[in-house]
Design a protein around this motif. Structure first.
Motif, mmCIF file in Angstrom:
data_model
loop_
_atom_site.group_PDB
_atom_site.id
_atom_site.type_symbol
_atom_site.label_atom_id
_atom_site.label_comp_id
_atom_site.label_asym_id
_atom_site.label_seq_id
_atom_site.Cartn_x
_atom_site.Cartn_y
_atom_site.Cartn_z
ATOM 1 N N VAL A 177 0.817 -1.212 0.000
ATOM 2 C CA VAL A 177 0.000 0.000 0.000
ATOM 3 C C VAL A 177 0.856 1.270 0.000
ATOM 4 N N HIS A 178 1.993 1.232 0.692
ATOM 5 C CA HIS A 178 2.855 2.413 0.779
ATOM 6 C C HIS A 178 4.302 2.049 0.412
ATOM 7 N N PRO A 179 4.540 1.557 -0.781
ATOM 8 C CA PRO A 179 5.889 1.080 -1.137
ATOM 9 C C PRO A 179 6.946 2.176 -1.145
ATOM 10 N N PHE A 180 6.620 3.361 -1.603
ATOM 11 C CA PHE A 180 7.626 4.426 -1.694
ATOM 12 C C PHE A 180 7.862 5.091 -0.347
ATOM 13 N N PHE A 181 6.785 5.272 0.422
ATOM 14 C CA PHE A 181 6.920 5.878 1.744
ATOM 15 C C PHE A 181 7.757 5.006 2.680
ATOM 16 N N SER A 182 7.588 3.680 2.603
ATOM 17 C CA SER A 182 8.239 2.772 3.554
ATOM 18 C C SER A 182 9.618 2.318 3.112
ATOM 19 N N ARG A 183 10.025 2.665 1.909
ATOM 20 C CA ARG A 183 11.293 2.159 1.385
ATOM 21 C C ARG A 183 12.484 2.596 2.225
ATOM 22 N N SER A 184 12.413 3.778 2.819
ATOM 23 C CA SER A 184 13.561 4.310 3.552
ATOM 24 C C SER A 184 13.821 3.589 4.870
ATOM 25 N N PHE A 185 12.761 3.066 5.511
ATOM 26 C CA PHE A 185 12.966 2.431 6.827
ATOM 27 C C PHE A 185 12.673 0.937 6.851
ATOM 28 N N ARG A 186 12.149 0.379 5.783
ATOM 29 C CA ARG A 186 11.931 -1.076 5.733
ATOM 30 C C ARG A 186 13.241 -1.759 5.378
ATOM 31 N N THR A 187 14.079 -1.903 6.382
ATOM 32 C CA THR A 187 15.409 -2.479 6.198
ATOM 33 C C THR A 187 15.569 -3.704 7.087
ATOM 34 N N GLN A 363 11.491 -16.257 -2.917
ATOM 35 C CA GLN A 363 10.316 -15.516 -2.497
ATOM 36 C C GLN A 363 9.450 -16.435 -1.643
ATOM 37 N N THR A 364 8.910 -15.880 -0.584
ATOM 38 C CA THR A 364 7.936 -16.602 0.210
ATOM 39 C C THR A 364 6.573 -16.026 -0.101
ATOM 40 N N SER A 365 5.557 -16.584 0.525
ATOM 41 C CA SER A 365 4.208 -16.091 0.253
ATOM 42 C C SER A 365 4.055 -14.641 0.670
ATOM 43 N N LYS A 366 4.893 -14.187 1.603
ATOM 44 C CA LYS A 366 4.809 -12.804 2.036
ATOM 45 C C LYS A 366 5.477 -11.871 1.046
ATOM 46 N N GLU A 367 6.267 -12.416 0.119
ATOM 47 C CA GLU A 367 7.000 -11.582 -0.819
ATOM 48 C C GLU A 367 6.405 -11.636 -2.212
ATOM 49 N N THR A 368 5.360 -12.428 -2.396
ATOM 50 C CA THR A 368 4.710 -12.514 -3.692
ATOM 51 C C THR A 368 3.730 -11.362 -3.800
ATOM 52 N N LEU A 369 4.261 -10.187 -4.085
ATOM 53 C CA LEU A 369 3.495 -8.963 -4.033
ATOM 54 C C LEU A 369 3.468 -8.298 -5.399
ATOM 55 N N PRO A 370 2.609 -7.336 -5.603
ATOM 56 C CA PRO A 370 2.568 -6.634 -6.865
ATOM 57 C C PRO A 370 3.892 -5.957 -7.154
ATOM 58 N N GLN A 371 4.392 -6.094 -8.340
ATOM 59 C CA GLN A 371 5.680 -5.553 -8.704
ATOM 60 C C GLN A 371 5.507 -4.506 -9.798
ATOM 61 N N LYS A 372 6.507 -3.622 -9.863
ATOM 62 C CA LYS A 372 6.518 -2.668 -10.958
ATOM 63 C C LYS A 372 6.874 -3.361 -12.267
ATOM 64 N N SER A 373 7.609 -4.460 -12.135
ATOM 65 C CA SER A 373 7.882 -5.285 -13.285
ATOM 66 C C SER A 373 7.879 -6.718 -12.830
ATOM 67 N N SER A 374 7.748 -7.644 -13.754
ATOM 68 C CA SER A 374 7.626 -9.043 -13.366
ATOM 69 C C SER A 374 8.899 -9.596 -12.776
ATOM 70 N N LYS A 375 10.025 -8.910 -12.982
ATOM 71 C CA LYS A 375 11.302 -9.407 -12.475
ATOM 72 C C LYS A 375 11.701 -8.773 -11.153
ATOM 73 N N GLU A 376 10.999 -7.726 -10.752
ATOM 74 C CA GLU A 376 11.394 -6.998 -9.563
ATOM 75 C C GLU A 376 10.762 -7.598 -8.322
ATOM 76 N N SER A 377 11.541 -7.770 -7.277
ATOM 77 C CA SER A 377 11.021 -8.293 -6.016
ATOM 78 C C SER A 377 10.807 -7.153 -5.058
ATOM 79 N N LEU A 378 9.579 -6.927 -4.661
ATOM 80 C CA LEU A 378 9.234 -5.838 -3.754
ATOM 81 C C LEU A 378 9.244 -6.373 -2.341
ATOM 82 N N VAL A 379 10.271 -6.052 -1.583
ATOM 83 C CA VAL A 379 10.393 -6.532 -0.218
ATOM 84 C C VAL A 379 10.805 -5.395 0.685
#
Length: 379
Positions: A177-187, A363-379
């Motif tokens: 829901v907030h991929p860009f906002f959370s990118r800085s601290f989701r480490t 990828q686990t079930s928690k990482e199978t998320l909508p991606q900007k591209s089919s090759k990108e892993s959004l975690v």
């Protein structure tokens, strides 16, 4: 043997809520002193009265209450459920933890999932003691210290799993829901500190269980009870406040957070179209699993400790113990819902045991998320 006469003016399930004083049993036939507390009205659990005989504190139970302790559900069904959880959960969580720790990149989601596997394993590790306890007819032969540790580990790691599942749900919510906002601290470092805080919280919430006596011998039964039946005065006081706070802080609030997070994720995925049908199904599965395994036991526990309705004279004991055993099944479900459902994870397992080529990422079930591209892993 001691002669000890009890006359109870009520039976289990009675609706008569008037307080009473039992027949005088301040002395038994041998003149030994027996001290008991006055019975309070409307008990919320199996009534257990303290009696001190020969400097030993016993619990006194009505015969109807004793029948629940020796029922087939208690001594056969419940330990059988725990045995099944142990046999399935130990290898599945152990393998999942090993693969996550040695074969995967340490991403934010990986840190949370590793800690979840550890919590599930610690919960499973104390099940053999409970299995023996119930198969022996609610007889605890391992001593007071181990009874306290087992009780604390059981509840502590169960609710630790709930808190970690909450962290995972929030992590996925932020990622979707907030991929860009959370990118800085989701480490990974932030995830590690969050998990450390969860473990400290779990230790803190179970500390009260280690400070109170948990095991009592049952009078005229030659068995020692562990936590299942406690003195009525403590049940109405100490444990009443403890479990109400426990349910509110580490179940109801986390459940509300998880429902919000997963419903928001589902809404975001549904708005993205059929492309993410698999992720939608997995998210729905996670939500249903959480509700199915954890809600019944906590709802019954809430009623068990907070209801002042007169009909609850220990009548919820068997229902609660069965639902508590079912809630531990979540430790078996976690590996399959969060790890083995992923084809990448299964490939990691196959490559480890059959020396097949390793996949470049996991990828686990928690990482199978909508991606900007089919090759990108959004975690």
């Amino acid at each position: 043997s001691h002669s000890f006469a009890l006359e109870w003016p009520w039976i289990l399930g009675s609706r008569d809520c008037t307080a009473f004083t039992p027949t005088d049993y301040s002395q038994n036939s041998t003149g030994e002193q027996i001290t008991t507390a006055e019975i309070t009205p409307c008990p919320r659990a199996i009534p257990g009265e303290k009696a001190r005989i020969d400097n030993v504190t016993y619990l006194l139970l009505h015969e109807a209450a004793r029948s629940q302790l020796s029922s087939g559900v208690t001594v056969l069904l419940i330990p059988s459920l725990y045995s099944l959880v142990f046999l399935l959960g130990l290898p599945s969580n152990g393998l999942a933890l090993w693969v996550l720790a040695t074969r995967t990149e340490k991403l934010t989601s990986t840190i949370f999932l590793m800690n979840l596997a550890v919590a599930d394993l610690l919960l499973i590790s104390v099940l053999p003691f409970k299995i023996f306890y119930y198969f022996l007819g609610n007889n605890w032969p391992f001593g007071e210290g181990l009874c306290r540790v087992t009780t604390a580990f059981f509840y502590g790691n169960m609710y630790c799993s709930v808190l970690l599942l909450t962290c995972i749900s929030v992590d996925r919510y932020l990622a979707v829901v907030h991929p860009f906002f959370s990118r800085s601290f989701r480490t990974p470092a932030f995830a590690a500190w969050t998990c450390a805080a969860v473990w400290l919280c779990a230790a803190g919430i179970t500390l009260p269980l280690t400070l109170q006596q948990q095991s009592y011998p049952l009078y005229r039964a030659d068995i020692t009870l562990c936590h299942d039946v406690l003195p009525r005065q403590e049940d109405d006081g100490y444990y009443f406040y403890y479990f109400i706070c426990l349910i509110t802080c580490v179940f109801l609030v986390p459940l509300a957070v998880m429902l919000f997070s997963y419903c928001s994720v589902l809404q975001a995925l549904l708005g993205s179209g059929k492309r993410y049908a698999h992720s939608i199904k997995l998210t729905a599965l996670v939500l249903v699993t959480l509700m199915a395994f954890y809600t019944p036991s906590n709802v019954l526990l809430l009623i068990h400790y907070s209801s002042y309705q007169c009909k609850l004279y220990g009548s919820l004991y068997i229902s609660y113990m069965v639902s508590l055993a079912i809630s531990t099944c979540n430790s078996c479900a976690d590996p399959f819902v969060y790890y083995y459902v992923s084809e990448d994870f299964r490939e990691k397992v196959r490559s480890t045991f059959f020396n097949r080529s390793k996949t470049p990422s996991l990828q686990t079930s928690k990482e199978t998320l909508p991606q900007k591209s089919s090759k990108e892993s959004l975690v």
